[in-house]
Write a protein that holds these residues in place. Structure first.
Motif: not given
Ligand code: C2E
Ligand code: CA
Ligand code: CA
Ligand code: CA
Length: 278
Positions: A62-65, A77-84, A90-93, A114-119
């Motif tokens: 979650r992101w509270q801007h 998440i797509p922005i995080a993926e494109e930008s690296g 992901g490590q923090w998650v 615990v299930a963690v999503n991987l990009s």
């Protein structure tokens, strides 16, 4: 040259007109979000249908801007993926999620997976295995309590994928295929890869009741998974009727709003028994 527009301005116009600016601004903000504690995780319980117990949780970011408020992972998440940025995020998650389940265990909850999503970018990250191992050591979480979720679309790069998964599996963790049924890949990877679990996509579950073809598909996926000795999790259960159908089809585990939305760790701990007894 008279009338020539400076390149800088052309570039600006270009990104403006293509809707790029919003994305660039968000990317810039996302850089700061990690440091400023704007990111957090919610956890959605997974319920074993045989026992009615919560056996696991899926961690969802979650992101509270600070100005824009809540931004959905579907957006950032797509922005995080494109930008690296997905690598540090992901490590923090992973670290936060592993730490949390260990903490719940210390506070007296039954041991949970615990299930963690991987990009995709993480899966092909050079030091992924080392990173996961370090997190397990640091958080003292038993490897069998960690499941990594990858999506069917990632199976397209089959050779690279197999190597990455094999190395991960040697740590003792398990792998789930997320959104199962929505990809277009052949199913052959199911026998070659070290897959432990299939998560039936919400789109199928939500068509139970209204569409007999989708009902048949759900039953077929469950029975196929049994033959391949894979676990099955059905996602996005909202209706009692869907639950009844899944129980009748011998689905093992379910996850969805019918039991609980993704919630913050404290709330999950406080409502643990109530969620189970629903
Ligand atoms: P996903 O992995 O398929 O996660 C399940 C999504 O379905 C979550 O949306 C969850 O809140 C939602 N959901 C669960 N039960 C129900 C239900 O009964 N009804 C409905 N309508 N929805 C339900 P969310 O949290 O918005 O996440 C969206 C996607 O963002 C995730 O889909 C995943 O692909 C990605 N994502 C979330 N957290 C992470 C993360 O930490 N890392 C990565 N790489 N991706 C993440
Ligand atoms: Ca998932
Ligand atoms: Ca999913
Ligand atoms: Ca999804």
């Amino acid at each position: 040259e008279a009338g020539k527009i400076p390149a800088r301005i052309l570039y600006y116009e270009l990104i403006m007109s293509s809707g790029m600016t919003d994305k660039l601004i968000l990317e810039n903000d996302l850089h700061k979000a990690l440091d400023n504690d704007e990111l957090f995780l919610e956890y959605q319980p997974q319920i074993d249908l045989q026992t009615g117990r919560i056996t696991g949780v899926e961690a969802l970011i979650r992101w509270q801007h600070p100005e824009k408020g809540w931004i959905s992972p579907g957006t950032f998440i797509p922005i995080a993926e494109e930008s690296g940025l997905i690598i540090p995020i992901g490590q923090w998650v992973l670290e936060t999620a592993c730490y949390q389940v260990k903490l719940w265990e210390k506070e007296g909850l039954p041991p949970l997976k615990v299930a963690v999503n991987l990009s995709l970018g993480q899966l092909f990250q050079q030091d992924l295995v080392e990173m996961v191992q370090e997190v397990l050591v640091k958080t003292e979480l038993e490897p069998q309590c960690l499941q990594l979720e990858i999506t069917e679309s990632m199976t397209i790069n089959i050779d690279q994928m197999t190597t990455a998964l094999r190395n991960l599996k040697e740590l003792g963790i398990t792998i789930a295929i997320d959104d199962f049924g929505t990809g277009y890949s052949s199913l052959s990877y199911l026998k070659d890869f070290s897959i432990d679990c299939l998560k039936i996509d919400r789109s199928f579950v939500q068509k139970i009741q209204s569409n007999s073809t989708d009902e048949a598909l759900v039953a077929m996926i469950i029975s196929m998974a049994k033959h391949l000795q894979l676990n099955v999790v059905a996602e996005g259960i909202e209706e009692v009727e869907q639950l009844a159908y899944l129980m009748a089809s011998n689905c093992e585990t379910v996850q969805g709003y019918l039991f609980s939305k993704p919630i913050q760790p404290k709330l999950l701990q406080e409502n643990f028994h109530e969620i189970q007894n629903n």
